[in-house]
Design an enzyme around this catalytic site. Structure first.
Site, PDB file in Angstrom:
ATOM      1  N   SER A  50      -9.567   1.666   2.756  1.00 23.61           N
ATOM      2  CA  SER A  50      -8.713   2.397   1.851  1.00 23.61           C
ATOM      3  C   SER A  50      -7.647   1.540   1.168  1.00 23.61           C
ATOM      4  O   SER A  50      -7.058   1.982   0.189  1.00 23.61           O
ATOM      5  CB  SER A  50      -8.023   3.542   2.598  1.00 23.61           C
ATOM      6  OG  SER A  50      -7.210   3.023   3.631  1.00 23.61           O
ATOM      7  N   SER A 105      -9.677  -0.607   7.049  1.00 22.97           N
ATOM      8  CA  SER A 105      -9.117  -0.508   5.697  1.00 22.97           C
ATOM      9  C   SER A 105      -8.402  -1.736   5.163  1.00 22.97           C
ATOM     10  O   SER A 105      -8.089  -1.780   3.979  1.00 22.97           O
ATOM     11  CB  SER A 105      -8.163   0.672   5.614  1.00 22.97           C
ATOM     12  OG  SER A 105      -8.912   1.834   5.414  1.00 22.97           O
ATOM     13  N   LYS A 132       0.854  -1.198   0.000  1.00 28.01           N
ATOM     14  CA  LYS A 132       0.000   0.000   0.000  1.00 28.01           C
ATOM     15  C   LYS A 132       0.886   1.243   0.000  1.00 28.01           C
ATOM     16  O   LYS A 132       1.891   1.294   0.717  1.00 28.01           O
ATOM     17  CB  LYS A 132      -0.892  -0.030   1.247  1.00 28.01           C
ATOM     18  CG  LYS A 132      -1.934   1.079   1.314  1.00 28.01           C
ATOM     19  CD  LYS A 132      -2.825   0.880   2.540  1.00 28.01           C
ATOM     20  CE  LYS A 132      -3.930   1.910   2.632  1.00 28.01           C
ATOM     21  NZ  LYS A 132      -4.785   1.709   3.813  1.00 28.01           N
TER      22      LYS A 132
HETATM   23  N1  GLN Z   1     -13.004   3.917   6.109  1.00 27.13           N
HETATM   24  C1  GLN Z   1     -12.390   4.402   7.306  1.00 27.13           C
HETATM   25  C2  GLN Z   1     -12.030   5.856   7.148  1.00 27.13           C
HETATM   26  O1  GLN Z   1     -12.374   6.399   6.164  1.00 27.13           O
HETATM   27  C3  GLN Z   1     -11.204   3.580   7.663  1.00 27.13           C
HETATM   28  C4  GLN Z   1      -9.971   3.960   6.977  1.00 27.13           C
HETATM   29  C5  GLN Z   1      -8.777   3.172   7.397  1.00 27.13           C
HETATM   30  O2  GLN Z   1      -8.895   2.140   8.078  1.00 27.13           O
HETATM   31  N2  GLN Z   1      -7.624   3.667   7.000  1.00 27.13           N
HETATM   32  O3  GLN Z   1     -11.430   6.469   7.983  1.00 27.13           O
END
Ligand code: GLN
Length: 480
Positions: A150, A174, A75
């Site tokens: 994400s 994420s 990532k």
């Molecule tokens: N969807 C969540 C957010 O927008 C989690 C994101 C993450 O785990 N980096 O913050």
């Protein structure tokens, strides 16, 4: 069978036996990426030349590391020395880190090969990868749909056979949510299990790096390599790291699994709910005792997360001011430079969160928002502790619905609701794993999440492995 079709554990054994060379595996993945990635767009940066050079080196070594033959995607919020790391943001568009994250050093020390950097929602803020400043990634099962986020690029890369495994990061879901959307396995380790050194910070008290892979075995192996104490991350745990892969073969003691009350499934898609019930029945058939449980504070986890995470983000992202690194806007004087750099460098979701966070932390509002959220976080953590006095694991759906269409969720709240089942684990610091649990009538993957006590990864993997062996995944996927 093509080399890209082998899972991690299988391909490593072929390399160990001398049946394939690492160069051949890298070449096959490059060919696959060149053929598929135009469509999927899982990667922001390819590292093909470096990967080939590394492969030749590894092939010539007599003593190879545990991961020789592992072609891994990373990532793009995990820093890689000499390979561009953007966080999918304009503000870091041309940033080439001078050092590696600890997880990268650990993978490379075992001869894993980094094949490229994957797309994400800018600064890991989002659930679809649509917040990437560059382009959205597409779900390999249906390219009109999002891969989740994400870590959407990492999940899509693994699902589309563009990497054998990947690393993602999980602050509120994420790793687990994209794993569920793409039909792969994803683990959010216990807070402190994996070093965060070199993970570009979003919300430091919640962030963890975790693996995505095609099977529980593969996930267990990657975790055992990346986990462990790191003196460069004071929040990393000194607890020894078990050999998760070897321990998979040991039998689980008698366990109890907690299940959500039916009422907690209100608002969840019908197919997700019925798949969840089917997995509970399967657990019972496997002789595991199920206890229905109520979690009165569960509904507060999401609002609590959306105060704490933006608050920490507003502080963490203050460093992107155009002074030391990354993008700098043309300007005549300093304050104008800050203003223009941040205005042009950050996308709208990132700006929204910086505003939310600075508001929640500001004098006069701090008590009402941040301090209250911090208290709610303690209540949630205590509720998990009490639950784990009664049961060993908790089973939930990973997501309220299967992968949605690109552009479908326009308002931020509907996007935030995606995290309903995942954020509580980050707030409490406990581990969670998402495994594929079936398909919708339209052939989209579904996932369930298992949560366990802090540092129970070994047991979590064993239960996930048992489920994986017994879930009958009717594969109606045509071809990827
Ligand atoms: N969807 C969540 C957010 O927008 C989690 C994101 C993450 O785990 N980096 O913050």
């Amino acid at each position: 069978m093509k080399l890209i079709e082998f899972g991690l554990v299988e391909i490593l054994s072929l390399v160990r036996k001398g049946e394939v060379r690492v160069v051949e595996i890298v070449e096959d993945y490059i060919a696959r990426i060149e053929q598929e990635d135009q469509k999927i767009k899982a990667y922001l940066t390819y590292a093909f030349d470096k990967a080939l050079a590394r492969a030749r080196e590894i092939d010539s070594k007599k003593e190879k590391g545990k991961l020789a033959g592992a072609i891994i995607a990373i990532k793009d919020n995990i820093v890689t020395k000499g390979i561009r790391t953007t966080c999918a943001s304009r503000i870091l568009e041309n940033f080439i880190p001078p050092y590696n994250a600890t997880v990268i050093d650990r993978l490379e020390a075992e001869d894993a090969i980094i094949i490229g950097k994957t797309n994400l929602d800018e600064f890991a803020m989002g659930s679809s990868t649509e917040n990437s400043a560059f382009f959205p990634t597409r779900n390999p099962w249906d390219t009109e749909r999002v891969p989740g986020g994400s870590s959407g690029g990492s999940a899509a890369a693994v699902a589309a056979l563009e990497a054998v495994a990947a690393l993602g990061s999980d602050t509120g879901g994420s790793v687990r949510q994209p794993a569920a959307f793409c039909g792969v396995v994803g683990l959010k380790p216990t807070y402190g299990r994996v070093s965060r050194y070199g993970l570009i910070a979003y919300a430091s008290s919640l962030d963890q790096i975790g693996p995505l892979a095609r099977s529980v075995e593969d996930c267990a192996l990657v975790t055992s390599v990346i986990a462990g104490f790191d003196r460069k991350d004071s929040t990393s745990s000194p607890l020894p790291v078990p050999d998760y892969l070897a321990e998979l073969k040991t039998s689980l003691p008698k366990i109890r699994v907690g299940a959500l009350e039916e009422s907690s499934l209100n608002g969840v898609s019908q197919e997700v709910a019925s798949n969840y019930r089917a997995i509970l029945r399967l657990l019972e058939e496997l002789g595991i005792e199920i206890q229905r449980m109520t979690f009165p504070s569960w509904e507060y986890a999401l609002p609590c997360y959306y105060v704490i995470a933006p608050s920490e983000a507003s502080s963490n992202l203050a460093r992107y001011d155009g002074v030391r690194y990354g993008f700098r806007a043309e300007s005549r004087e300093l304050s104008e430079m800050y203003l223009k750099t941040r205005t042009q460098g950050f996308g709208s979701e990132v700006k929204r969160r910086i505003l939310l966070g600075t508001f929640a932390l500001s004098s006069g509002y701090y008590e009402a928002y941040y301090a209250r959220a911090a208290k709610a976080r303690q209540v949630i953590t205590r509720e998990f502790a009490a639950a784990f006095d009664r049961v060993d694991f908790i089973l939930t759906p990973t997501t309220p619905e299967p992968a949605f269409k690109l552009g479908e969720k326009q308002d931020p709240i509907s996007m935030y609701l995606q995290d309903y089942f995942t954020v509580a684990a980050n707030l409490a610091g406990i581990p969670g794993i998402s495994i594929p649990s079936g398909f919708t009538a339209d052939g989209l993957p579904l996932g369930v999440q298992l949560l366990g006590r802090a540092f129970s990864e070994s047991e979590l993997f064993r239960l996930a492995f048992l489920l994986e062996k017994n879930i009958n995944l009717k594969n109606n996927k045509s071809e990827i």
